[in-house]
Write an enzyme that holds these catalytic residues in place. Structure first.
Site, PDB file in Angstrom:
ATOM      1  N   HIS A  66      11.227 -16.824  -1.261  1.00  0.00           N
ATOM      2  CA  HIS A  66      10.435 -15.990  -0.249  1.00  0.00           C
ATOM      3  C   HIS A  66       9.216 -15.406  -0.858  1.00  0.00           C
ATOM      4  O   HIS A  66       9.214 -14.978  -2.124  1.00  0.00           O
ATOM      5  CB  HIS A  66      11.132 -15.003   0.194  1.00  0.00           C
ATOM      6  CG  HIS A  66      10.607 -14.022   1.147  1.00  0.00           C
ATOM      7  ND1 HIS A  66       9.670 -14.261   2.137  1.00  0.00           N
ATOM      8  CD2 HIS A  66      10.456 -12.369   1.170  1.00  0.00           C
ATOM      9  CE1 HIS A  66       9.110 -13.026   2.819  1.00  0.00           C
ATOM     10  NE2 HIS A  66       9.627 -12.150   2.010  1.00  0.00           N
ATOM     11  N   ASN A 115       2.975 -11.667   2.984  1.00  0.00           N
ATOM     12  CA  ASN A 115       4.138 -11.829   3.270  1.00  0.00           C
ATOM     13  C   ASN A 115       4.704 -12.121   4.679  1.00  0.00           C
ATOM     14  O   ASN A 115       4.229 -11.257   5.567  1.00  0.00           O
ATOM     15  CB  ASN A 115       4.779 -10.598   2.921  1.00  0.00           C
ATOM     16  CG  ASN A 115       6.544 -10.482   2.983  1.00  0.00           C
ATOM     17  OD1 ASN A 115       6.844 -11.296   3.801  1.00  0.00           O
ATOM     18  ND2 ASN A 115       7.164  -9.490   2.613  1.00  0.00           N
ATOM     19  N   CYS A 119      13.194 -10.832   6.168  1.00  0.00           N
ATOM     20  CA  CYS A 119      12.780 -12.056   5.275  1.00  0.00           C
ATOM     21  C   CYS A 119      13.697 -13.041   4.800  1.00  0.00           C
ATOM     22  O   CYS A 119      13.373 -14.118   4.364  1.00  0.00           O
ATOM     23  CB  CYS A 119      12.022 -11.364   4.211  1.00  0.00           C
ATOM     24  SG  CYS A 119      10.801 -10.279   4.521  1.00  0.00           S
TER      25      CYS A 119
HETATM   26  N1  COA Z   1      -4.484   0.221  -2.556  1.00  0.00           N
HETATM   27  C1  COA Z   1      -4.721   0.945  -3.771  1.00  0.00           C
HETATM   28  N2  COA Z   1      -3.611   1.919  -4.392  1.00  0.00           N
HETATM   29  C2  COA Z   1      -2.624   1.686  -3.623  1.00  0.00           C
HETATM   30  C3  COA Z   1      -2.336   1.172  -2.621  1.00  0.00           C
HETATM   31  C4  COA Z   1      -3.191  -0.061  -2.200  1.00  0.00           C
HETATM   32  N3  COA Z   1      -3.176  -0.788  -1.233  1.00  0.00           N
HETATM   33  N4  COA Z   1      -0.998   1.078  -2.386  1.00  0.00           N
HETATM   34  C5  COA Z   1      -0.356   2.037  -2.857  1.00  0.00           C
HETATM   35  N5  COA Z   1      -1.365   2.357  -3.815  1.00  0.00           N
HETATM   36  C6  COA Z   1      -1.388   3.563  -4.830  1.00  0.00           C
HETATM   37  C7  COA Z   1       0.014   4.652  -4.625  1.00  0.00           C
HETATM   38  O1  COA Z   1      -0.570   5.496  -3.836  1.00  0.00           O
HETATM   39  C8  COA Z   1      -0.069   5.082  -5.952  1.00  0.00           C
HETATM   40  O2  COA Z   1      -0.938   6.216  -6.302  1.00  0.00           O
HETATM   41  P1  COA Z   1      -0.479   7.420  -7.013  1.00  0.00           P
HETATM   42  O3  COA Z   1      -0.024   6.893  -8.449  1.00  0.00           O
HETATM   43  O4  COA Z   1      -1.702   8.218  -7.132  1.00  0.00           O
HETATM   44  O5  COA Z   1       0.790   8.105  -6.220  1.00  0.00           O
HETATM   45  C9  COA Z   1      -0.026   3.941  -7.045  1.00  0.00           C
HETATM   46  O6  COA Z   1      -1.030   3.073  -6.153  1.00  0.00           O
HETATM   47  C10 COA Z   1       1.048   2.992  -7.368  1.00  0.00           C
HETATM   48  O7  COA Z   1       1.683   2.797  -6.430  1.00  0.00           O
HETATM   49  P2  COA Z   1       3.208   2.332  -6.641  1.00  0.00           P
HETATM   50  O8  COA Z   1       3.924   2.215  -5.304  1.00  0.00           O
HETATM   51  O9  COA Z   1       3.765   2.834  -7.761  1.00  0.00           O
HETATM   52  O10 COA Z   1       2.824   0.863  -7.122  1.00  0.00           O
HETATM   53  P3  COA Z   1       3.603  -0.292  -7.422  1.00  0.00           P
HETATM   54  O11 COA Z   1       3.256  -0.894  -8.588  1.00  0.00           O
HETATM   55  O12 COA Z   1       5.187   0.155  -7.173  1.00  0.00           O
HETATM   56  O13 COA Z   1       3.323  -1.532  -6.217  1.00  0.00           O
HETATM   57  C11 COA Z   1       4.217  -2.621  -4.553  1.00  0.00           C
HETATM   58  C12 COA Z   1       3.529  -1.310  -4.905  1.00  0.00           C
HETATM   59  C13 COA Z   1       4.493  -2.355  -2.749  1.00  0.00           C
HETATM   60  C14 COA Z   1       3.191  -3.916  -4.239  1.00  0.00           C
HETATM   61  C15 COA Z   1       5.379  -2.924  -5.175  1.00  0.00           C
HETATM   62  O14 COA Z   1       6.308  -1.818  -5.204  1.00  0.00           O
HETATM   63  C16 COA Z   1       6.154  -4.017  -4.436  1.00  0.00           C
HETATM   64  O15 COA Z   1       5.797  -5.131  -4.418  1.00  0.00           O
HETATM   65  N6  COA Z   1       7.381  -3.747  -3.781  1.00  0.00           N
HETATM   66  C17 COA Z   1       8.188  -4.834  -2.952  1.00  0.00           C
HETATM   67  C18 COA Z   1       7.555  -4.988  -1.804  1.00  0.00           C
HETATM   68  C19 COA Z   1       7.935  -6.331  -1.310  1.00  0.00           C
HETATM   69  O16 COA Z   1       7.787  -7.268  -1.646  1.00  0.00           O
HETATM   70  N7  COA Z   1       8.590  -5.944   0.008  1.00  0.00           N
HETATM   71  C20 COA Z   1       9.088  -7.089   0.948  1.00  0.00           C
HETATM   72  C21 COA Z   1      10.324  -7.393   0.258  1.00  0.00           C
HETATM   73  S1  COA Z   1      10.745  -8.760   1.421  1.00  0.00           S
END
Ligand code: COA
Length: 326
Positions: A253, A283, A116
């Protein structure tokens, strides 16, 4: 002191026709629009057709960049492509695009793999070539078909990514060596390979002989992202004695609205100066910044003379920033 600056003389972007909404995704995995919108800010993303390749997206974005620059491909002295989804493992997809654009045989072309952060890295390399006198006019193009390395059964990742391309044409111009110059004023890139396992594909040429699918430790990425993105911006501003209030725009980004807003706040920027396209692009990795820039320039939102910071962070981890006067 007089110096050579790389001016952005052209911009371009391209998106595949097919749009995938959050409601479409809810038909494919156990998710819903509310979860995706509140956690990521993404509402829809574009997805390439089966036979639509990264080179096709890059070619279209590059053509638009050449057109807005008012130059022909024969005037290019370098072609730099940033991507993690090349058409082939080798040769570099940049060589394919260069030939298709009509770039003169013998002109250097190479791919950069910085995930990215690809645009910031590619811009840095092209700017360095221009400042060293190795090129006068360079194409920087960033394109991704992340849909091809997405696990469409994994709701943790498949809701996050999109396909697209963005490009800029750079040309050497004489500057005064001050922040009032037009063009690339400062760049800085970083990597920390100790974070390799937090964001990666679970396969590769040498390891599994497959491309693999994107996997990430979302929480770790999130924690690292805001600080590294802020560092990318702060360093290039301090290199030029520029303060956040001097900026017209921040184009971070586009990964997640919560990260984008967090970075804007950390830098003390008002919301209206922070460009957001993640809602309709998702993204798009390396492509996200030049895609956003080109969209804003086409809409007349970002204009000649505006002072802009680009900052990015991605797999590696890699990160960095660029300060540019358009
Ligand atoms: N729809 C519904 N529920 C979802 C889901 C989806 N698409 N994806 C995950 N979940 C669930 C998980 O299974 C989890 O359930 P559980 O509590 O029963 O285990 C719950 O939602 C919370 O998941 P979690 O991973 O804690 O959510 P989060 O608030 O950390 O958000 C991201 C997840 C990926 C959105 C977040 O971590 C993020 O934005 N990270 C950076 C990612 C990124 O931008 N990467 C690229 C950088 S270049």
């Amino acid at each position: 002191m007089k110096c050579i600056r790389s001016e952005i003389i052209g911009h371009g972007h391209f998106l595949p026709e097919k749009v995938l909404t959050n409601d479409d995704l809810a038909q494919m995995v156990d998710t819903n629009d509310e979860w995706i919108s509140t956690r990521t800010g993404i509402k829809s993303r574009h997805v390439a057709a089966e036979k639509e390749y990264t080179s096709d997206l890059a070619f279209n974005a590059a053509q638009m960049a050449l057109k807005t620059a008012g130059i022909s491909a024969a005037e290019l002295d370098a072609v730099v492509l940033a991507t993690v989804t090349p058409d082939n493992t080798t040769p570099a997809t940049s060589a394919k695009i260069a030939a298709r654009l009509g770039v003169k045989a013998g002109t250097p072309a190479f791919d950069i793999s910085a995930a990215c952060s690809g645009f910031v890295y590619a811009l840095t390399m092209a700017d360095n070539m221009i400042r060293l006198g190795q090129a006068k006019t360079a194409l920087v193009v960033c394109a991704e078909t992340l849909s091809k390395i997405t696990d469409w059964t994994d709701r943790n990742t498949c809701v996050l990514f999109g396909d697209g391309a963005g490009a800029v044409v750079l040309r050497a111009a004489e500057g005064e060596g001050t922040a009032a110059d037009t063009g690339v004023l400062a760049t800085k890139v970083y990597a920390d390979g100790s974070q390799f396992d937090n964001l990666l594909t679970n396969g590769g040429v040498s390891t599994t002989q497959t491309a693999g699918h994107i996997w990430m430790n979302g929480k770790e990425v999130f924690k690292y992202a805001i600080n590294s993105l802020a560092q990318g911006a702060e360093d290039v501003m301090s290199m030029c004695g520029v303060k956040a209030e001097d900026l017209d725009w921040l184009i971070p980004h586009q990964a997640n609205i919560r990260i984008i807003s967090g970075v804007g706040q950390k830098l003390g920027l008002p919301e209206e100066k922070v460009v957001v396209t993640v809602d309709h692009h998702g993204n798009t990795s390396a492509a996200s910044i030049p895609l956003a820039l080109s969209e804003c320039m086409e809409a007349g939102k970002i204009k000649k003379g505006d002072l802009v910071v680009f900052n990015a962070m991605g797999a590696g981890f890699t990160w960095g920033g660029a300060l540019v006067r358009i």
